[in-house]
Design an enzyme around this catalytic site. Structure first.
Site, PDB file in Angstrom:
ATOM      1  N   ASP A  77      42.661  37.119  42.831  1.00  0.00           N
ATOM      2  CA  ASP A  77      42.506  36.295  41.627  1.00  0.00           C
ATOM      3  C   ASP A  77      41.040  36.018  41.295  1.00  0.00           C
ATOM      4  O   ASP A  77      40.610  34.877  41.178  1.00  0.00           O
ATOM      5  CB  ASP A  77      43.319  35.001  41.720  1.00  0.00           C
ATOM      6  CG  ASP A  77      44.788  35.251  41.370  1.00  0.00           C
ATOM      7  OD1 ASP A  77      45.191  36.435  41.355  1.00  0.00           O
ATOM      8  OD2 ASP A  77      45.531  34.286  41.108  1.00  0.00           O
ATOM      9  N   ASP A  83      40.523  36.258  35.023  1.00  0.00           N
ATOM     10  CA  ASP A  83      41.366  35.456  34.126  1.00  0.00           C
ATOM     11  C   ASP A  83      40.989  33.978  34.103  1.00  0.00           C
ATOM     12  O   ASP A  83      40.501  33.435  35.071  1.00  0.00           O
ATOM     13  CB  ASP A  83      42.848  35.583  34.490  1.00  0.00           C
ATOM     14  CG  ASP A  83      43.501  36.803  33.841  1.00  0.00           C
ATOM     15  OD1 ASP A  83      42.956  37.275  32.830  1.00  0.00           O
ATOM     16  OD2 ASP A  83      44.540  37.253  34.345  1.00  0.00           O
ATOM     17  N   ARG A  84      41.302  33.341  32.981  1.00  0.00           N
ATOM     18  CA  ARG A  84      41.105  31.908  32.750  1.00  0.00           C
ATOM     19  C   ARG A  84      39.652  31.515  32.525  1.00  0.00           C
ATOM     20  O   ARG A  84      39.318  30.983  31.494  1.00  0.00           O
ATOM     21  CB  ARG A  84      41.671  31.063  33.892  1.00  0.00           C
ATOM     22  CG  ARG A  84      43.150  31.228  34.022  1.00  0.00           C
ATOM     23  CD  ARG A  84      43.661  30.263  35.069  1.00  0.00           C
ATOM     24  NE  ARG A  84      45.056  30.461  35.330  1.00  0.00           N
ATOM     25  CZ  ARG A  84      46.033  29.972  34.568  1.00  0.00           C
ATOM     26  NH1 ARG A  84      45.728  29.224  33.539  1.00  0.00           N
ATOM     27  NH2 ARG A  84      47.281  30.219  34.856  1.00  0.00           N
ATOM     28  N   ASP A 121      41.136  31.891  45.118  1.00  0.00           N
ATOM     29  CA  ASP A 121      41.041  32.190  43.689  1.00  0.00           C
ATOM     30  C   ASP A 121      39.698  31.750  43.088  1.00  0.00           C
ATOM     31  O   ASP A 121      39.257  30.630  43.331  1.00  0.00           O
ATOM     32  CB  ASP A 121      42.140  31.443  42.903  1.00  0.00           C
ATOM     33  CG  ASP A 121      43.536  31.819  43.353  1.00  0.00           C
ATOM     34  OD1 ASP A 121      43.704  32.217  44.519  1.00  0.00           O
ATOM     35  OD2 ASP A 121      44.472  31.706  42.527  1.00  0.00           O
ATOM     36  N   ASN A 169      47.584  38.281  42.275  1.00  0.00           N
ATOM     37  CA  ASN A 169      48.557  38.571  41.209  1.00  0.00           C
ATOM     38  C   ASN A 169      47.897  38.693  39.836  1.00  0.00           C
ATOM     39  O   ASN A 169      48.481  39.232  38.916  1.00  0.00           O
ATOM     40  CB  ASN A 169      49.684  37.531  41.180  1.00  0.00           C
ATOM     41  CG  ASN A 169      49.198  36.169  40.783  1.00  0.00           C
ATOM     42  OD1 ASN A 169      48.182  35.697  41.277  1.00  0.00           O
ATOM     43  ND2 ASN A 169      49.911  35.523  39.886  1.00  0.00           N
ATOM     44  N   HIS A 170      46.645  38.212  39.712  1.00  0.00           N
ATOM     45  CA  HIS A 170      45.944  38.389  38.440  1.00  0.00           C
ATOM     46  C   HIS A 170      45.174  39.709  38.368  1.00  0.00           C
ATOM     47  O   HIS A 170      44.636  40.036  37.309  1.00  0.00           O
ATOM     48  CB  HIS A 170      45.014  37.209  38.152  1.00  0.00           C
ATOM     49  CG  HIS A 170      45.747  36.045  37.550  1.00  0.00           C
ATOM     50  ND1 HIS A 170      45.781  35.815  36.200  1.00  0.00           N
ATOM     51  CD2 HIS A 170      46.501  35.084  38.122  1.00  0.00           C
ATOM     52  CE1 HIS A 170      46.525  34.740  35.963  1.00  0.00           C
ATOM     53  NE2 HIS A 170      46.964  34.277  37.113  1.00  0.00           N
ATOM     54  N   ARG A 177      57.970  30.078  38.835  1.00  0.00           N
ATOM     55  CA  ARG A 177      56.981  31.033  38.371  1.00  0.00           C
ATOM     56  C   ARG A 177      57.656  32.241  37.733  1.00  0.00           C
ATOM     57  O   ARG A 177      57.041  32.947  36.947  1.00  0.00           O
ATOM     58  CB  ARG A 177      56.144  31.552  39.541  1.00  0.00           C
ATOM     59  CG  ARG A 177      55.073  30.607  40.036  1.00  0.00           C
ATOM     60  CD  ARG A 177      54.203  31.386  41.003  1.00  0.00           C
ATOM     61  NE  ARG A 177      53.355  30.534  41.826  1.00  0.00           N
ATOM     62  CZ  ARG A 177      52.061  30.319  41.564  1.00  0.00           C
ATOM     63  NH1 ARG A 177      51.510  30.837  40.518  1.00  0.00           N
ATOM     64  NH2 ARG A 177      51.352  29.569  42.362  1.00  0.00           N
ATOM     65  N   HIS A 231      39.004  32.959  39.590  1.00  0.00           N
ATOM     66  CA  HIS A 231      39.420  32.884  38.192  1.00  0.00           C
ATOM     67  C   HIS A 231      38.280  32.810  37.186  1.00  0.00           C
ATOM     68  O   HIS A 231      38.234  31.913  36.334  1.00  0.00           O
ATOM     69  CB  HIS A 231      40.375  31.705  37.983  1.00  0.00           C
ATOM     70  CG  HIS A 231      41.766  32.025  38.403  1.00  0.00           C
ATOM     71  ND1 HIS A 231      42.473  33.090  37.884  1.00  0.00           N
ATOM     72  CD2 HIS A 231      42.581  31.451  39.303  1.00  0.00           C
ATOM     73  CE1 HIS A 231      43.650  33.155  38.456  1.00  0.00           C
ATOM     74  NE2 HIS A 231      43.754  32.184  39.328  1.00  0.00           N
ATOM     75  N   HIS A 251      47.225  37.217  49.332  1.00  0.00           N
ATOM     76  CA  HIS A 251      47.058  36.310  48.199  1.00  0.00           C
ATOM     77  C   HIS A 251      48.175  35.273  48.033  1.00  0.00           C
ATOM     78  O   HIS A 251      47.926  34.086  47.883  1.00  0.00           O
ATOM     79  CB  HIS A 251      46.890  37.086  46.901  1.00  0.00           C
ATOM     80  CG  HIS A 251      46.715  36.182  45.724  1.00  0.00           C
ATOM     81  ND1 HIS A 251      45.558  35.476  45.517  1.00  0.00           N
ATOM     82  CD2 HIS A 251      47.551  35.827  44.728  1.00  0.00           C
ATOM     83  CE1 HIS A 251      45.694  34.729  44.441  1.00  0.00           C
ATOM     84  NE2 HIS A 251      46.886  34.922  43.931  1.00  0.00           N
ATOM     85  N   HIS A 298      46.448  31.403  45.740  1.00  0.00           N
ATOM     86  CA  HIS A 298      47.505  31.452  44.716  1.00  0.00           C
ATOM     87  C   HIS A 298      47.913  30.118  44.106  1.00  0.00           C
ATOM     88  O   HIS A 298      48.422  30.074  42.996  1.00  0.00           O
ATOM     89  CB  HIS A 298      48.741  32.141  45.316  1.00  0.00           C
ATOM     90  CG  HIS A 298      49.768  32.592  44.318  1.00  0.00           C
ATOM     91  ND1 HIS A 298      49.447  33.219  43.130  1.00  0.00           N
ATOM     92  CD2 HIS A 298      51.123  32.538  44.339  1.00  0.00           C
ATOM     93  CE1 HIS A 298      50.560  33.509  42.491  1.00  0.00           C
ATOM     94  NE2 HIS A 298      51.591  33.110  43.187  1.00  0.00           N
TER      95      HIS A 298
END
Lengths: 164, 659
Positions: free
Chosen positions: B209, B212-213, B180, B241-242, B388, B182, B293, B415
């Site tokens: 991923d 995001d963030r 990730d 998943n993002h 989750r 991010h 992932h 993840h």
């Protein structure tokens, strides 16, 4: 009657200790299966306010380890030992005064500080020596980077405040 | 030793004995304080993780609200009908663009002469990737014209890839796997600095991923896609998943694109939806190492996953739109509810109302959901990931079975944030690799990447991006990160104030304002369900009286709302605050042109539906008052982002400290 009350309050104390120990244990029980890595048991014990030496810690671990060490400590074995230690108030942390005096012993010329070299010498060559990692962390936290000395009185008081 | 010497040496011996005792005392004390610090660090990570997973759960629960909206929509009697019809009818079909249409799209985007920034020429060359890195290091933006074209080219390339990529270490010296990122560009740049740029001799696999963030998700995508086009055999991407437009609404990427690309934002976001759905799902190295992932389930079937049409899954958090509907979307005869449903489905993800979804389609969706969302656990078996809210937990037996079935050696996944950037479990057969350092907060964790050569022995490289020139001590790092964790926790407490007060008062029949620590911990956990060490955190969240009892009101004392309106009921404020993020997502969907404005009527209707869905009893008059008061200039539209941002819990004394 008074005896009964005393018994009640003792039970309440044990119950509260159990909860405290459970909570600390659970923080390190990543899989929620009531075991923790043996290398983390020292952190759990110390975070509960006990200050055993490395030797004493070793004895405590030996007491709760399975007969054939698996690398893990089971909660059911840890709980009674830890409860007893806390009830008997063993391995209490030193007070600020005692700690200060210990630093003063090492500061043979009463300079009010230890040089970085003195600190490294005492901490890695005497007693229960620090690992390199522990030493580096202590230096980065405690030694004044410009003057390369440890003003232990200030250091102790900031540490005590931060820990509340 | 003779007896004569012993007398003379007594004094120095005693002295050194004292020194040893002093050293031991200091060492004991120091180790104890380090242990307490470590406990604080663990607690802080637990807080971040619990809140993160609770949010993911909320995201999936929002789906039930969308289902509810749909139901309202099909009931003729419902009050919201007109509004919803309006909402779905104006669905912008124009965004459903064909290839030819997209081609026009970027040529239509004008680059003004005043644009000083980087210009790309296609097909891309090494000079372009280098220029991109250089520009992004200097915090420059790439013009939308080139972003759109890059995305278009990327999509064309990804479309011809299989669902599962096969790589071989014999074609390259070694393969570097990153987890990730991010949106943390500094981490990507640091990886490239330490490990070299992707090239014919340097192969990378990024395991999902990317977005995001963090604040530089789009830059990361641009860099990765540009390298992908220049070195298609040496840079590989797995979906995470993002990489999901629904998730992006909550976790910041949508906002980032809209802020940076304004009017061109929607077309970029639309293209990305397609790109996400065309990203490969997994990679297998030397037929031995499976890289994906999230994880696996006991039902995971790699052959089946190879055969599905992966681009059907625009968002993995909801089942795909039934085939019967999508094939009709071009026009012609439609049932009355059909087009509305279809539009809603393409934006939202109702989980229950998919009657047309065949068993086979459902199976495909579950297979994809599981590999993107699952986490390994030590316990045997496979169970739904209730924490989750999506994917599952898989045990060592599930791992062994899958590895055996496909004759694999190990599974590499990402993840989950790990303190050291990587972690081994299931007897070393499952590796988690996470490449976003300081993920939760400065100092919260290290990042790592993994290098595999033909011997397939994993070699890890760890790092941590540091903004400060002087190295912070562990103490300072923990304290800073801890403060942020506690702040989010205090906000959680505030958002559930009424429930918490009711729970506290159950333990405080005599209304003394104090309850025991035990009761306090029980009450808080019963309301928040965060599974945190409340006893340990207690003294940081509430005032503890000298007898050890908790003054439970004190956790709300330091907080106040930055409240823009006065006439609202207190519990309305609390509710708004608690569902702030959910409401923001809903408003963002309603606000199709991403202007940040919605009409008062839309606001009123959404809020009414939402509160009746949650069964919150707030009377209509209060909502009307609220709606009117927000529309301060009385033009009939409201800026909901500004409105919701105003509902912030701030700590009084913190404010004082800053100003």
């Amino acid at each position: 009657m008074a005896e009964l009350q005393e018994k009640d309050s003792a039970e309440a104390l044990v119950a509260e200790l159990h909860k405290k120990i459970t909570e600390a244990f659970d923080v390190f029980d990543h899989e929620n299966n009531k075991v923790v890595d043996v290398r983390e048991i020292g952190t759990i014990i110390r975070s509960l306010g006990c200050c055993p030496s490395e030797g004493e810690l070793h004895d405590m671990i030996a007491e709760v380890e399975d007969e054939e060490p698996t690398g893990y400590i089971r909660f059911e074995k840890f709980l009674p030992m830890m409860t007893r230690v806390l009830l008997e108030r063993r391995y209490r942390p030193s007070t600020e005064d005692v700690l200060l005096r210990a630093f003063e012993v090492l500061d043979q010329n009463q300079k009010g500080f230890l040089t970085k070299e003195e600190l490294i010498k005492y901490m890695t060559e005497e007693g229960e020596p620090f690992t390199q990692e522990e030493m580096e962390e202590m230096i980065s936290a405690a030694v004044d980077p410009d003057k390369q000395v440890l003003h232990y009185r200030d250091y102790i008081s900031t540490m005590v405040v931060e820990e509340r | 030793m003779g007896c004569g010497t012993s007398v003379r040496s007594r004094s120095p011996a005693k002295k050194s004995e004292r020194a040893i005792r002093a050293a031991v005392l200091i060492q004991r004390w120091y180790r104890c304080s380090v242990a307490r610090l470590e406990m604080r660090r663990r607690c802080m990570l637990s807080i971040f993780q619990s809140i993160e997973y609770a949010e993911e759960q909320a995201q999936l629960q929002l789906a039930t609200f969308f289902t509810f909206m749909l139901d309202q929509c099909s009931h003729p009697s419902s009050t919201g009908k007109d509004w919803i019809s309006h909402l779905f009818h104006s669905s912008s079909e124009s965004l459903k663009s064909s290839e030819a249409h997209e081609l026009q799209e970027y040529s239509k985007v004008d680059v003004p002469d005043s644009y000083q920034g980087l210009r790309l020429s296609f097909p891309l060359a090494i000079s372009d990737t280098n220029a991109l890195l250089h520009a992004f290091k200097k915090q420059q933006h790439l013009h939308a014209r080139y972003v759109v074209q890059l995305l278009h080219e990327t999509k064309k390339f990804l479309k011809q890839l299989p669902n599962i990529i096969h790589l071989s270490t014999s074609n390259c010296k070694e393969i570097t796997i990153c987890g990730d990122l991010h949106g943390k560009l500094d981490d990507l740049l640091l990886i490239f600095y330490k490990n070299g740029l992707p090239s014919g001799e340097n192969t990378y696999l990024f395991n999902g991923d990317f977005v995001d963030r963090g604040t530089n998700s789009i830059e990361i995508l641009i860099i990765l896609f540009a390298f992908l086009l220049v070195y298609p055999n040496n840079l590989h991407l797995n979906r995470g998943n993002h990489e999901d437009h629904i998730i992006n609404l909550r976790y910041g990427f949508t906002k980032e694109v809209m802020l940076k690309y304004k009017s061109h934002g929607p077309i970029i976001l639309q293209l990305l939806q397609d790109i996400y759905s065309w990203l490969p799902l997994a990679t297998i190295i030397d037929s031995k190492v499976l890289v994906l992932h999230g994880g696996i389930a006991d039902t995971t079937d790699l052959d089946f996953l190879s055969s599905i049409e992966r681009n059907k899954f625009k968002s993995a958090v909801r089942p795909p739109r039934p085939r019967s509907e999508s094939s009709h979307s071009g026009g012609g005869h439609r049932r009355e509810v059909g087009p509305k449903m279809s539009h809603l489905n393409s934006h939202l993800h109702p989980r229950h109302t998919t009657p047309e979804l065949t068993a086979a389609e459902h199976k495909e969706w579950k297979q994809v959901l599981n590999i993107l969302w699952s986490d390994p656990r030590k316990q045997k078996g496979c169970s739904p990931n209730s924490f989750r809210g999506g994917g599952c937990y898989f045990g060592p037996d599930v791992t062994s079975k899958l590895l055996k079935k496909y004759n694999l050696k190990m599974l590499v996944r990402s993840h989950e944030c790990k303190q050291e950037g990587y972690e081994l479990c299931h007897d070393g057969k499952v590796i988690t690799i996470f490449s976003a350092s300081n993920y939760y907060e400065d100092g919260s964790n290290r990042g790592a990447y993994l290098k595999l050569r033909s011997d397939l022995v994993p070699r890890f490289v760890q790092y941590q991006v540091s903004k400060c020139t002087r190295k912070l001590t562990l103490h300072q790092r923990v304290s800073a990160a801890e403060e942020a964790a506690l702040r989010s926790l205090r906000e959680k407490l505030y958002a559930h104030r009424s429930e918490l007060l009711a729970a506290f008062r159950k333990y405080d029949q005599e209304e003394t304002g104090r309850i025991s620590s035990s009761d306090w911990a029980l009450a808080v956990e019963s309301v928040l369900h965060l599974d945190l060490p409340w006893r340990t955190l207690r003294s940081r969240l509430v005032r503890v009286a000298s007898d050890g009892s908790v003054e439970y009101l004190s956790s709300f004392e330091d907080l106040k709302m930055e409240q823009p309106i006065k006439q609202v009921q207190p519990n309305l404020v609390e509710t708004l605050y608690r569902y702030k993020t959910d409401l923001k997502i809903i408003f963002n969907i309603i606000d199709k042109d991403h202007s940040g404005l919605i009409s008062i009527e839309e606001f009123r209707q959404t809020w009414k539906l939402f509160s009746s869905h949650l069964q919150i009893n707030i009377d209509d008059a209060a909502i009307d008052d609220l709606a009117r008061s927000i529309d301060s200039n009385k033009d009939g539209s409201i800026d909901f982002n500004e409105f919701l941002e105003a509902f912030r819990v701030v700590q009084k004394f913190e404010n004082k400290a800053i100003h």
